[in-house]
Design a protein around this motif. Structure first.
Motif, PDB file in Angstrom:
ATOM      1  N   GLU A 113     -31.340   6.583  38.706  1.00  0.00           N
ATOM      2  CA  GLU A 113     -32.109   5.378  38.415  1.00  0.00           C
ATOM      3  C   GLU A 113     -32.070   4.639  37.158  1.00  0.00           C
ATOM      4  N   ALA A 114     -32.371   5.833  36.005  1.00  0.00           N
ATOM      5  CA  ALA A 114     -32.313   5.384  34.868  1.00  0.00           C
ATOM      6  C   ALA A 114     -31.291   5.245  34.061  1.00  0.00           C
ATOM      7  N   GLY A 115     -30.096   5.669  34.532  1.00  0.00           N
ATOM      8  CA  GLY A 115     -28.767   5.796  33.965  1.00  0.00           C
ATOM      9  C   GLY A 115     -28.212   6.497  33.115  1.00  0.00           C
ATOM     10  N   GLY A 116     -28.798   7.962  33.147  1.00  0.00           N
ATOM     11  CA  GLY A 116     -28.187   9.035  32.051  1.00  0.00           C
ATOM     12  C   GLY A 116     -29.093  10.144  32.280  1.00  0.00           C
ATOM     13  N   LEU A 117     -28.966  10.757  31.124  1.00  0.00           N
ATOM     14  CA  LEU A 117     -29.732  12.138  30.927  1.00  0.00           C
ATOM     15  C   LEU A 117     -30.989  11.727  30.202  1.00  0.00           C
ATOM     16  N   CYS A 118     -32.023  12.416  30.855  1.00  0.00           N
ATOM     17  CA  CYS A 118     -33.400  12.291  30.129  1.00  0.00           C
ATOM     18  C   CYS A 118     -33.970  13.506  29.741  1.00  0.00           C
ATOM     19  N   CYS A 119     -34.893  13.388  28.566  1.00  0.00           N
ATOM     20  CA  CYS A 119     -35.409  14.674  28.109  1.00  0.00           C
ATOM     21  C   CYS A 119     -36.606  15.227  28.957  1.00  0.00           C
TER      22      CYS A 119
END
Length: 237
Positions: free
Chosen positions: A170-176
């Motif tokens: 949903e956010a569009g990529g990798l997350c921390c």
């Protein structure tokens, strides 16, 4: 009108006709009638098959197009002999049909699709699913949805390239780690490196590897952006 193109799909129409969806680099998606192509010995039949690429001559009347002749460049015939590769190719074509609009330039997508069809057809060293995953990633970039791979898609914090991560569709990529949730997909360093390398090198023949395990998350990511489910994906991986 004369244009290069590749047939993305067709539908039989009336007794002898077909409606074609053609991807043109200059004009985007073109819906054209191939009149009489299903008659015995019709000169239009070879140009009215799935995946055929070449130069198409179209007669335009207002917003309607009719195929009058074509010079074929490739039929990608080997796809018809391998059902799984045929399914992967159909999925690629379906994505292009969903993403392009009439009159919208599609040079990058056109070139990407032809490369995908070529490797699936003629390069047995190219794993079908691996190639399809690479196509999905590059397709996302070509349509303006390139996923974030170096900074968190939520808080924009730089990501450690030596640590595993999480992909948020949903956010569009990798997350921390602080922004990861149960809805994110865990991805390894090798998978992240594979995505970065694919963006650097483009669509090249790929053996079975990390891209295969990324197919589902990339499929969900791309199809969520297009707001469509391409039927062929139900038969993959």
């Amino acid at each position: 009108m004369v244009t290069q193109g590749v047939v993305l799909r067709f539908a039989n129409y009336r007794e002898h006709d077909r409606m074609l969806t053609i991807l043109s680099p200059q004009y985007g998606r073109i819906d054209a009638l191939s009149r009489g192509c299903r008659k015995p010995k019709s000169s239009l039949m070879p140009a009215s098959e799935l995946f055929v690429s070449g130069e198409f001559v179209l007669y335009q009347s207002h917003d309607h197009f009719t195929l009058t002749s074509a010079t074929l460049r490739d039929t990608f015939y080997p796809l018809r002999l391998e059902p799984y590769r045929l399914t992967c190719a159909s999925y690629m074509a379906g994505l292009c049909a969903a993403a392009t609009q009439p009159g919208q330039e599609a040079t990058e997508l056109y070139a990407l699709l032809l490369k995908g069809l070529y490797f699936l057809s003629y390069d047995q060293s190219a794993d079908a699913l691996e190639t399809t995953s690479a196509f999905l990633l590059l397709f996302a970039g070509a349509t303006g949805y390139r996923p974030r791979l170096t900074r968190c898609a939520h808080c924009r914090t730089p990501l450690d390239p030596e640590k595993n991560g999480h992909f948020d569709v949903e956010a569009g990529g990798l997350c921390c780690p602080d922004c990861a949730s149960r809805s994110t997909y865990p991805v390894s360093v090798r998978q992240i490196d594979w995505m970065k390398d694919t963006f650097r090198s483009g669509l090249l023949p790929k053996e079975k590897g990390d891209g295969c395990t990324l197919f589902e998350v990339l499929r969900r990511f791309v199809e969520s952006r297009l707001d469509v489910r391409v039927k062929a994906s139900k038969l993959l991986p």
